[in-house]
Every structure is written in structure tokens, then in C-alpha cells.
Design a protein around this motif. Structure first.
Motif, mmCIF file in Angstrom:
data_model
loop_
_atom_site.group_PDB
_atom_site.id
_atom_site.type_symbol
_atom_site.label_atom_id
_atom_site.label_comp_id
_atom_site.label_asym_id
_atom_site.label_seq_id
_atom_site.Cartn_x
_atom_site.Cartn_y
_atom_site.Cartn_z
ATOM 1 N N LYS A 850 65.622 24.559 86.195
ATOM 2 C CA LYS A 850 66.093 23.979 87.453
ATOM 3 C C LYS A 850 66.961 24.975 88.220
ATOM 4 C CE LYS A 850 68.308 19.703 89.024
ATOM 5 N NZ LYS A 850 69.021 18.477 88.578
ATOM 6 N N ASP A 851 67.671 25.812 87.456
ATOM 7 C CA ASP A 851 68.590 26.767 88.070
ATOM 8 C C ASP A 851 68.274 28.169 87.556
ATOM 9 O OD1 ASP A 851 70.640 28.241 89.110
ATOM 10 O OD2 ASP A 851 72.247 27.229 87.993
ATOM 11 N N GLU A 852 67.669 28.987 88.419
ATOM 12 C CA GLU A 852 67.310 30.345 88.007
ATOM 13 C C GLU A 852 68.528 31.174 87.633
ATOM 14 O OE1 GLU A 852 64.881 32.270 90.880
ATOM 15 O OE2 GLU A 852 63.233 30.844 90.696
ATOM 16 N N ASN A 853 69.679 30.805 88.157
ATOM 17 C CA ASN A 853 70.923 31.526 87.833
ATOM 18 C C ASN A 853 71.775 30.718 86.852
ATOM 19 O OD1 ASN A 853 70.388 33.689 89.695
ATOM 20 N ND2 ASN A 853 70.884 32.257 91.356
ATOM 21 N N SER A 854 71.098 30.107 85.888
ATOM 22 C CA SER A 854 71.807 29.275 84.919
ATOM 23 C C SER A 854 72.785 30.128 84.117
ATOM 24 C CB SER A 854 70.818 28.587 83.983
ATOM 25 O OG SER A 854 69.982 29.543 83.359
ATOM 26 N N PRO A 855 73.858 29.517 83.635
ATOM 27 C CA PRO A 855 74.877 30.280 82.894
ATOM 28 C C PRO A 855 74.298 30.965 81.663
ATOM 29 C CG PRO A 855 75.659 28.067 83.419
ATOM 30 C CD PRO A 855 74.220 28.097 83.778
ATOM 31 N N LEU A 856 74.868 32.113 81.334
ATOM 32 C CA LEU A 856 74.415 32.890 80.182
ATOM 33 C C LEU A 856 74.517 32.077 78.895
ATOM 34 C CD1 LEU A 856 73.452 35.585 78.973
ATOM 35 C CD2 LEU A 856 75.859 36.279 78.833
ATOM 36 N N GLU A 857 75.545 31.220 78.810
ATOM 37 C CA GLU A 857 75.718 30.444 77.584
ATOM 38 C C GLU A 857 74.557 29.476 77.345
ATOM 39 O OE1 GLU A 857 78.821 27.546 80.034
ATOM 40 O OE2 GLU A 857 79.498 28.708 78.317
ATOM 41 N N LEU A 858 73.922 29.004 78.439
ATOM 42 C CA LEU A 858 72.742 28.147 78.274
ATOM 43 C C LEU A 858 71.564 28.949 77.772
ATOM 44 C CD1 LEU A 858 72.734 25.670 81.315
ATOM 45 C CD2 LEU A 858 73.683 25.376 79.023
ATOM 46 N N GLU A 859 71.382 30.153 78.307
ATOM 47 C CA GLU A 859 70.300 31.034 77.838
ATOM 48 C C GLU A 859 70.481 31.346 76.354
ATOM 49 O OE1 GLU A 859 67.724 32.504 79.447
ATOM 50 O OE2 GLU A 859 68.104 31.912 81.537
ATOM 51 N N GLN A 860 71.713 31.619 75.963
ATOM 52 C CA GLN A 860 71.979 31.926 74.555
ATOM 53 C C GLN A 860 71.690 30.721 73.666
ATOM 54 O OE1 GLN A 860 76.074 33.191 75.002
ATOM 55 N NE2 GLN A 860 75.520 35.352 74.756
ATOM 56 N N ALA A 861 72.117 29.558 74.127
ATOM 57 C CA ALA A 861 71.879 28.338 73.355
ATOM 58 C C ALA A 861 70.389 28.067 73.216
ATOM 59 C CB ALA A 861 72.576 27.151 74.005
ATOM 60 N N LEU A 862 69.632 28.318 74.279
ATOM 61 C CA LEU A 862 68.177 28.119 74.237
ATOM 62 C C LEU A 862 67.540 29.025 73.192
ATOM 63 C CD1 LEU A 862 65.570 26.891 75.300
ATOM 64 C CD2 LEU A 862 65.610 28.560 77.171
ATOM 65 N N MET A 863 67.979 30.276 73.159
ATOM 66 C CA MET A 863 67.443 31.200 72.161
ATOM 67 C C MET A 863 67.753 30.723 70.736
ATOM 68 S SD MET A 863 65.922 33.443 74.012
ATOM 69 C CE MET A 863 65.668 32.213 75.301
ATOM 70 N N VAL A 864 68.945 30.153 70.561
ATOM 71 C CA VAL A 864 69.327 29.662 69.233
ATOM 72 C C VAL A 864 68.475 28.457 68.843
ATOM 73 C CG1 VAL A 864 71.206 28.657 67.864
ATOM 74 C CG2 VAL A 864 71.664 30.590 69.380
ATOM 75 N N THR A 865 68.135 27.591 69.814
ATOM 76 C CA THR A 865 67.265 26.451 69.469
ATOM 77 C C THR A 865 65.883 26.925 69.049
ATOM 78 O OG1 THR A 865 66.426 26.085 71.732
ATOM 79 C CG2 THR A 865 68.447 24.917 71.089
ATOM 80 N N ILE A 866 65.384 27.960 69.699
ATOM 81 C CA ILE A 866 64.077 28.508 69.306
ATOM 82 C C ILE A 866 64.136 29.015 67.868
ATOM 83 C CG2 ILE A 866 62.421 30.370 69.746
ATOM 84 C CD1 ILE A 866 63.120 30.113 72.741
ATOM 85 N N SER A 867 65.219 29.727 67.560
ATOM 86 C CA SER A 867 65.424 30.231 66.205
ATOM 87 C C SER A 867 65.533 29.090 65.201
ATOM 88 C CB SER A 867 66.684 31.100 66.160
ATOM 89 O OG SER A 867 67.032 31.437 64.842
ATOM 90 N N GLY A 868 66.294 28.055 65.562
ATOM 91 C CA GLY A 868 66.514 26.939 64.650
ATOM 92 C C GLY A 868 65.253 26.144 64.379
ATOM 93 N N ILE A 869 64.466 25.884 65.430
ATOM 94 C CA ILE A 869 63.215 25.145 65.234
ATOM 95 C C ILE A 869 62.264 25.958 64.362
ATOM 96 C CG2 ILE A 869 61.170 24.212 66.409
ATOM 97 C CD1 ILE A 869 63.117 23.638 68.815
ATOM 98 N N ALA A 870 62.248 27.274 64.558
ATOM 99 C CA ALA A 870 61.420 28.134 63.701
ATOM 100 C C ALA A 870 61.856 28.010 62.244
ATOM 101 C CB ALA A 870 61.525 29.589 64.164
ATOM 102 N N ALA A 871 63.174 27.936 62.010
ATOM 103 C CA ALA A 871 63.669 27.765 60.639
ATOM 104 C C ALA A 871 63.254 26.416 60.079
ATOM 105 C CB ALA A 871 65.190 27.916 60.616
#
Length: 877
Positions: A850-871
Motif C-alpha cells: 500500500k505504501d511504497e515508502n513503507s518503514p524499514l522496520e516493516l520490510e525487516q519484519a516481512l523478511m523475518v516472516t518469510i524466514s520463519g514460515i520456511a522454518a
């Protein structure tokens, strides 16, 4: 303590320590939020419908600053749960735990079938297992975190003793808490994409930290069992298992793997091997203090005055290894250094002195000493050698034809790529037989062609055997294979490098045997292959091309045809299986997968890729590695001595029908419905995966295009994240239901009971359906997908429900994975922590898109969810 209670006690212990860590790190209020989410998820999994809306409301109203904390908590718990589950598989106190090496059990089966001991010995002598470690981008965890989890496992092992005194227990628990605190404060996700060199280092770490110990330990256990059973000892020079690697050699679609990179990886692998062997020799310097030896050994050592001849020889080897390490370190830094006689450049230089020690010790009655650390080191020389791993080169076929086209255009011979196949073959054979070079030394090729030729020069400068084969992906014609031989000839490679065609798509698999037959009819080709041929079977692209069921049948029939073709030509065939971790890429339990292959497919040995996170799950710890090696050896022995039955003609006809129907269903949706790819991009985090620094290779072959431009891994990874698991089942159950509707249910039931291949398909579909979750998939759609595309998801979830019932009907099961209750229970346990990550990921995708300039902390959290679901899903690529 039973297996389940041990594992659950460890899960509770690790979860409690992680909870304490989170509370101390971020405060009670934030911890309560994490704990509330966990309790709601647990309630949902017990059937509490009210908890669903409460959990969704909790996640949708989270502040941006809270996402990363929640994602980290569930990700870390899943990884710790995996550690507990992996330890349970090797714990001596686990329920029903046996020695992982169970040759004695196999021998009983063989005797019941009237096999002679000579047959068994012959099979043991012919074990040839080559496990190829690859750097496909599915291993998300950083090396530092993998090392941390390995130490957590070591602590669980130390705690697994009934007689542990209190103060020691407290000490171990304190260390365990330290490790979990370290884990919490370490970023899960790499900041930068790893280089091919770094990927190779990760592969070396697995060897150093696990396989270096596991391989000789496994062979020792197997040797003891074969001796106790049939009086057989593995020869000291036996090489039943060895390892290869694609890390630093696989340049197919990866511009980051260059000739220079391959050269550096080759140097570093030799340096690491020398360091490891130096450690072994240091132990032998201390141990081999005895003076009694044979006259032949005295003569070999040469120094007749020395009192401790074995130690004297070990000291000489120690000096050589130190000089070898210094030499490779200088080469790594591109320093000009002379190669002297003291530098070890061949396995024989290390093997011969150790073998001389061994034979002398045996002759002098010191069997216990000879068969201790000395023999372990000798086993390592045969398995790993002074290169640590052999390194394959892989490149896509058009890269070679483009290079030759550039050469022919420069020489005024025309455009090679536009020629007919017959003309290409005639040209290649003529040039291969010619004594003159084709390429003028003064010629300046394009950067792409120069890179191809530079890679060939690296091969030519590498000792024979270090690069065991050159793999050509997307092999479509005999000229694709001959072209590589010509390029190697042009750089004056002093030996013949075996070239391995890789057949990947449905059409390529169907044409594999005719292509090889045509090659075998070429006199020049037969003259250089010494009646040996390796052929690689691709599992990833064939499944992406036609669906897993049709691909599986094409792989099976291609192997059968290749076996016949090679038998008729008098050629020993080795099949190389390019399996991934997921069902959609040929994954699954090793023994089950090997038994689903055609009879005779393992006669030439086993070569198989171990990809991404599966390297860690199978070989990350010594005991895990021993278990995995035992499964491979057991499978290859049983498959060769007690091969599965040849399928009946009516089974083949049924599979042909299923293949045609399922492939058409799959391709109609995936390839012939343009809007479907848009749905895929919206309903999964595929686009976001590209931001995750998983591996050195790009996620796409091309920057644009449909599913054909995607690599198989992100295609499957994306559907795994949203829990629809589409590539593993689309078309399979529906085609079976169509045959059931046509009155063929009895035939499918007969195939399930009596045919390993079909039984494996059904069993793997049950596992896929157990991991799939229609409710979660629907939430991805509801929150992320445009309204006019929602019908895709609704239809697929409806089909998933129908297919699940179809599979249960064929297997005559009341519930999924009825015959594997422990595995099903483990999946259910992980789901409690995976599902909040799925729901969290949806909310993060919604906010970030929704927001192309979303906060970095959201991007980081998204990456962690990808990692967690893979685990949570474990086998993702």
C-alpha cells in the motif's frame, strides 16, 4: 523417557528460555502481546472459532514498531523447535531408537530371498554414493545462527543423561540460556546477498563441523555390522561415499559465478582440506609413538636411526601440509609462488605414507592402533581428498552454442546457431578430430564468449578428477554435448572431462534416450567416454513445466529408456538426480524417493543433489549425517538386491492417462491463463522474495516474462509461503478422480498397494495436503488479491478439498498421514507458531504494498516472516 516426551520437554525448555529472554529484552507488556498471540493460535488449532477473529484483530491493529518483535519471537521459536525435533531423531533415549546402521536387518531380508553371501559382498563392494551439495537459494539462516543452533543441539545432548549431577545441569542450562540470548540479539536476515565464495565457505563448514567426523564413524559402524554378520570388512581403500559441490561452479543463470570465482573456490577448497588433514596428522604425531615396525616400513621411512618411525613419518607429513596451506594462502592472495615437491597436489601423496603406516601396524599385530584414528584419516582421504569436495561446472546449453556461433562468424563460416543439427554435428566432429586449433590466438572475443573460454581454461589448469563433470542444463540435442568437448579442446585441456547432459523439461525428458542413442552411434564420442556415461535428470523445471505428477512419470520413463539404451550399447550408466527439498522438486525421504525409481536405476551408483536448507537438515550435525548416510546406503543396497517390481502394462497405461490429464489441467491454468500469473504475484510474496538476500543467484532467468522466466525455486517457495502448496498437487488428484469416475478406482488402489512409484506419489501428496492450509490461503487472497482475480483462489481451494478426499479414498485412510502419526504431530506442533507468521506476513504485505515508502522496520519484519514460515514448513526449495 519416550521420544515424544523427550522432544516435547525440550521444546518446552527452549520455549521457556526464549520467553524469559524476550521478557527481559523488551519488557513484560510486549512479551504479553507475543504470548497472547501464541495462546490464540493454540486455541485456533484446537478448533476455537472465536479465537480466529480475535487473532486477526490483534495482528491488524499492531503498531509498525511491534511487527519485528512478534515476527522474531515466532521465527526463533520455530527454529528452536526444529532443533529439538532434529535432536530427537538421534537421541539414544528416543522412542524405538536403534542403531542408524541396520545392515543386519537388511541381511535377514536377503537371506529370506535366498541371496548368497557372495551376492551381498559384491553389492557392498559396489556401493558408490556421490552427494552433491548445492547452493540453491533456500537456506535462509545466516551461518552464525546455524552455528548457534548447532550449539543448542549440543546442549540438549549434554542434558540427555539420567545421571547428570545438579551442578553440571545448571551449568548446561546457563549455557543454553546464553545461546538463546545471543540468538535473540542477532539479526536473522543477512544484510547482503552472499557471494558464491561465501556460499562455498558455508558448504566447507558443513564438512568441517559434521561430515568430517560423520563419514568415518558411519563406515566404522557399517564395517562392524558387516563383519559380525558375514565376516566382511571394507577394504582400507574403499570409497562408498564421497561428496561433490556446485558451490562456485554452477554458473547457469548466475552471472556472479565467473571463471575467477571458480578458480578461487578451487584454491580455497584445497586450503581448507589441508587445514583439516593437518589437524588429523597432529593427532597421529601424538599417538603413533610405537617403535615396532616391518623392515619394509623402515625402508620406506629411510631414516634407520630414528626410534619412532611412525611419528617421524607423521612429522614429515605435518611439515608438507603446513607448506601446502601456505602455498594455497599465497595463491588465494594472487601471489606468485613456486610449486615445490613439498606441496601436496595429489591424494596419493597423502595416502601412500599413511597406508604404509597402516600395513606395518597390521603386520606387527597392532590392529587396534591401525584401525583407530589412522584408519579414520585414510577414510577421509578417500572420501574428501586434498580437494575436500569435487566441484562440478554447470552452464546452460545456449551459452556454448552462442560462443561457437561467434567463432564461426569471425572465421567467415556462417552462423553456427542457424545451422541444422546434422550440419552442427558434422562441423563439431570434424573439428574435434582436427589436430589444428579452430580459434586464432590473436582473436579478441566478446565478454560472454571470453568468460566461457576462461572457464574452460580453469578446468584445463586443474588436476584431473577435481572437476568430475561438466553439466549442461537445457540439453536438447547431441550437438549441445559435443560443443563443450570442442571448447575444452580449444583451450588444450590435457585430459577428457566427462560431460553430463541435464534433461529438464517434459519434452527433453521424453527425448533423452534418443539423443543419447544418437551420440553413442558417433565413433568419436564412443572413443572418449570409455563406455561410461552420466545423465542428469531434472526434477525442478519438469514439474514447473507440466505439474508434479506428469513430471514424475516422465522422469521415471526417461530413466527406463536411458537404462535400456545404455544396456544395449554396453555402457555403464550413472543417473544423476537433481532433486530439491520439496515434493514439487523431487524431494521427500531419501529411501522412499530412491525406491520409487525404476528397477536397475541404481546399478551405476547414486549421484544426487542435496539442496539449500536440506543440507543442514540432513547433514548439519554428525549424528544427523550418520542417520542420513545410513538411509542412503540401506536404500541403494536394497534397491539393487531387492529391486521394486517392474510395473504392469496396465499400470503404465493408467499412468500415461493420468499424466496426460494432469499435465493438461496444470498447463491450462498455469501457462494458458495469462491472468493466473498476476494472481500468483498478488497472492504470494514472490516479488518480495527477490529482496531477501538468500543466495548469489538471481530469482529469475529473465527480468520479465511469465512462469517460464521464473526459476523453479521461487515458484515453489512462493506457494509454500501462502500455504496453498500448488505446484506439488495441481492436476494430480483431479486426474485420479477422473479415472475413478470412469470406473478405475480398483486399478488405482492396486497400484497404490503394489507399486512403490505410485505409492510414493500418494504418500507425498498426503504430506503436502497436511502442510497446506486453505483457510490461510484464503486470508492472503481476501487481504491482497484484486476482486476480479479472487475466483482463482476459490477454485483452487475447492479443488484442494476434493483432491484431499480423493487421495484418502485411494489410500483407504481416514485422516492424512495416518501411517506417519509422529510426523503429522510434529507438523501440527509447528503450525501453532507458523500460522501467526502467515497472518503477520499478510498484514505486512498489505501495508508494504500500500505504501511504497513503507518503514524499514516493516520490510525487516516481512523478511523475518518469510524466514520463519520456511522454518515451519522445513522443506521449502
Amino acid at each position: 523417557m519416550t521420544s515424544n516426551s523427550l522432544m516435547h520437554n525440550n521444546i518446552n525448555l527452549l520455549g521457556s528460555l526464549l520467553g524469559d529472554t524476550i521478557r527481559e529484552a523488551i519488557g513484560q507488556k510486549a512479551f504479553d502481546k507475543v504470548e497472547s498471540i501464541r495462546r490464540l493460535s493454540k486455541a485456533i488449532n484446537k478448533g476455537d472459532q472465536k479465537a480466529i477473529s480475535e487473532l486477526l484483530n490483534t495482528l491488524q491493529t499492531l503498531d509498525n514498531k511491534d511487527f519485528l518483535t512478534v515476527a522474531k519471537a515466532f521465527n526463533q521459536f520455530l527454529n528452536l523447535t526444529n532443533v529439538a525435533e532434529e535432536y530427537d531423531s538421534v537421541s539414544p533415549h528416543a522412542k524405538g531408537k536403534k542403531n542408524p546402521v541396520h545392515f543386519k536387518e537388511l541381511y535377514k531380508k536377503l537371506k529370506e530371498k535366498d541371496f548368497s553371501d557372495e551376492d551381498v559382498v559384491d553389492a557392498l563392494n559396489n556401493i558408490d554414493i556421490d552427494l552433491v551439495l548445492t547452493a540453491h537459494p533456500t537456506e535462509i539462516n545466516r551461518r552464525s545462527l546455524i552455528n548457534n543452533m548447532n550449539q543448542v543441539s549440543e546442549c540438549l545432548q549434554q542434558l540427555d543423561h539420567d545421571d547428570l549431577v545438579d551442578y553440571k545441569q545448571e551449568k548446561i542450562l546457563k549455557r543454553l540460556k546464553q545461546l538463546i540470548v545471543q540468538y535473540w540479539y542477532t539479526d536473522e536476515i543477512r544484510q547482503n546477498r552472499p557471494t558464491p565464495n561465501e556460499e562455498a565457505k558455508w558448504g566447507y563448514d558443513v564438512i568441517e563441523n559434521s561430515l568430517w567426523e560423520a563419514v568415518p564413524a558411519f563406515i566404522r559402524d557399517l564395517d562392524e555390522q558387516t563383519f559380525e554378520t558375514i565376516g566382511y570388512r571394507f577394504p582400507v581403500d574403499a570409497r562408498p561415499i564421497h561428496f561433490s559441490s556446485w558451490m562456485g561452479g554452477d554458473r547457469d543463470g548466475n552471472p556472479n559465478v565467473t571463471a575467477a570465482v571458480t578458480q578461487q573456490v578451487l584454491i580455497d577448497s584445497r586450503r581448507r582440506a589441508a587445514i583439516l588433514f593437518l589437524g588429523d596428522i597432529e593427532v597421529l604425531v601424538k599417538e603413533l609413538s610405537m617403535s615396532n615396525c616391518t623392515k619394509e616400513f623402515r625402508d620406506y621411512v629411510g631414516n634407520y636411526e630414528v626410534q619412532e618411525p611412525y611419528r617421524e613419518l607423521m612429522k614429515k607429513l605435518r611439515s608438507q601440509l603446513r607448506k601446502t596451506i601456505a602455498y594455497h594462502e599465497a595463491k588465494k592472495e594472487n601471489k606468485d609462488i613456486a610449486l615445490t615437491d613439498d606441496i601436496l597436489i595429489s591424494n596419493d601423496q597423502l595416502w601412500e605414507p599413511l597406508n604404509a603406516c597402516y600395513q606395518s601396524l597390521i603386520a606387527c599385530g597392532m590392529h587396534m592402533i591401525a584401525n583407530g584414528n589412522l584408519l579414520d584419516t585414510m577414510r577421509r582421504i578417500k572420501c574428501f581428498g586434498i580437494t575436500l569436495v569435487q566441484i562440478d561446472i554447470r552452464q546452460e546449453s545456449t551459452a556454448h552454442s552462442d560462443a561457437i556461433s561467434e567463432i564461426t562468424r569471425y572465421l567467415g563460416l556462417g552462423d553456427y546457431s542457424a545451422w541444422t543439427e546434422d550440419k552442427k554435428q558434422a562441423f563439431l566432429i570434424e573439428e574435434l578430430n582436427s589436430k589444428r586449433p579452430l580459434v586464432p590466438h590473436s582473436w579478441q572475443p566478446s565478454a560472454q564468449t571470453k568468460e566461457i573460454l576462461d572457464t574452460c581454461k580453469v578446468i584445463a589448469s586443474t588436476p584431473e578428477g577435481v572437476i568430475p563433470t561438466y553439466v549442461i542444463s537445457m540439453t536438447r540435442t547431441p550437438s549441445d554435448i559435443l560443443a563443450v568437448y570442442l571448447l575444452l579442446k580449444e583451450v588444450e585441456c590435457p585430459y577428457t572431462v566427462p560431460v553430463t547432459p541435464l534433461f529438464e523439461t517434459l519434452n527433453d525428458l521424453n527425448n533423452a534416450a534418443p539423443i543419447m542413442k544418437e551420440l553413442f552411434n558417433i565413433e568419436w564420442y564412443r572413443g572418449i567416454i570409455e563406455n561410461k556415461q552420466m545423465v542428469m535428470i531434472g526434477y525442478s523445471d519438469s514439474a514447473k513445466d507440466a505439474g508434479s505428477l506428469a513430471a514424475g512419470w516422465a522422469q521415471y520413463t526417461a530413466q527406463e529408456a536411458l537404462i535400456r539404451t545404455c544396456d544395449e550399447a554396453g555402457i555403464r550408466l550413472t543417473l544423476f538426480h537433481g532433486r530439491g527439498g520439496t515434493i514439487g522438486r523431487g524431494g521427500g525421504p531419501a529411501k522412499v524417493a530412491l525406491f520409487s525409481q525404476p528397477p536397475g536405476s541404481l546399478k551405476g551408483g547414486l549421484r544426487v543433489t542435496i539442496q539449500g536448507e536440506m543440507i543442514r537438515f540432513k547433514f548439519g550435525l554428525p549424528d544427523l549425517a550418520i542417520n542420513s548416510l545410513a538411509l542412503y546406503v540401506d536404500a541403494i543396497l536394497e534397491a539393487n538386491l531387492l529391486p521394486p517390481p517392474i510395473p504392469k502394462d496396465e499400470w503404465r497405461a493408467t499412468m500415461n492417462e493420468l499424466s496426460d490429464i494432469s499435465s493438461e489441467m496444470y498447463q491450462d491454468l498455469v501457462k494458458k491463463t495469462p491472468e493466473f500469473i498476476t494472481y500468483f504475484y498478488q497472492a504470494t510474496p514472490e516479488a518480495e522474495l527477490a529482496k531477501l538476500p538468500l543466495g548469489s543467484r538471481p530469482a529469475k532467468r529473465k527480468a520479465t516474462g511469465g512462469v517460464e522466466s521464473l526459476r523453479a525455486i521461487p515458484w515453489i517457495f512462493g506457494w509454500t509461503q501462502n500455504r496453498l502448496m500448488l505446484p506439488a498437487w495441481l492436476g494430480a488428484g483431479a486426474s485420479m478422480q477422473k479415472l475413478i469416475d470412469n470406473g478405475k478406482k480398483n486399478m488405482l488402489e492396486e497400484m497404490y498397494v503394489n507399486w512403490h512409484f505410485f505409492n510414493t506419489r500418494i504418500s507425498m501428496l498426503e504430506m503436502v495436503f497436511t502442510k497446506a492450509d486453505a483457510r490461510i490461503s484464503q486470508y492472503y487472497d481476501d487481504r491482497l488479491v484484486e476482486k476480479d482475480l479472487l475466483q482463482f483462489g476459490e477454485d483452487l481451494r475447492s479443488q484442494l478439498k476434493k483432491d484431499t478426499q480423493t487421495i484418502l479414498d485411494i489410500a483407504k485412510d481416514k485422516s492424512l498421514m495416518e501411517n506417519m502419526p509422529d510426523t503429522a504431530a510434529n507438523i501440527a506442533t509447528r503450525n501453532i507458531y507458523t500460522e501467526p507468521l502467515n497472518l503477520l506476513q499478510v498484514e505486512l504485505l498489505y501495508r508494504c504494498r500500500k505504501d511504497e515508502n513503507s518503514p524499514l522496520e516493516l520490510e525487516q519484519a516481512l523478511m523475518v516472516t518469510i524466514s520463519g514460515i520456511a522454518a515451519g514448513m522445513r522443506n521449502t526449495g
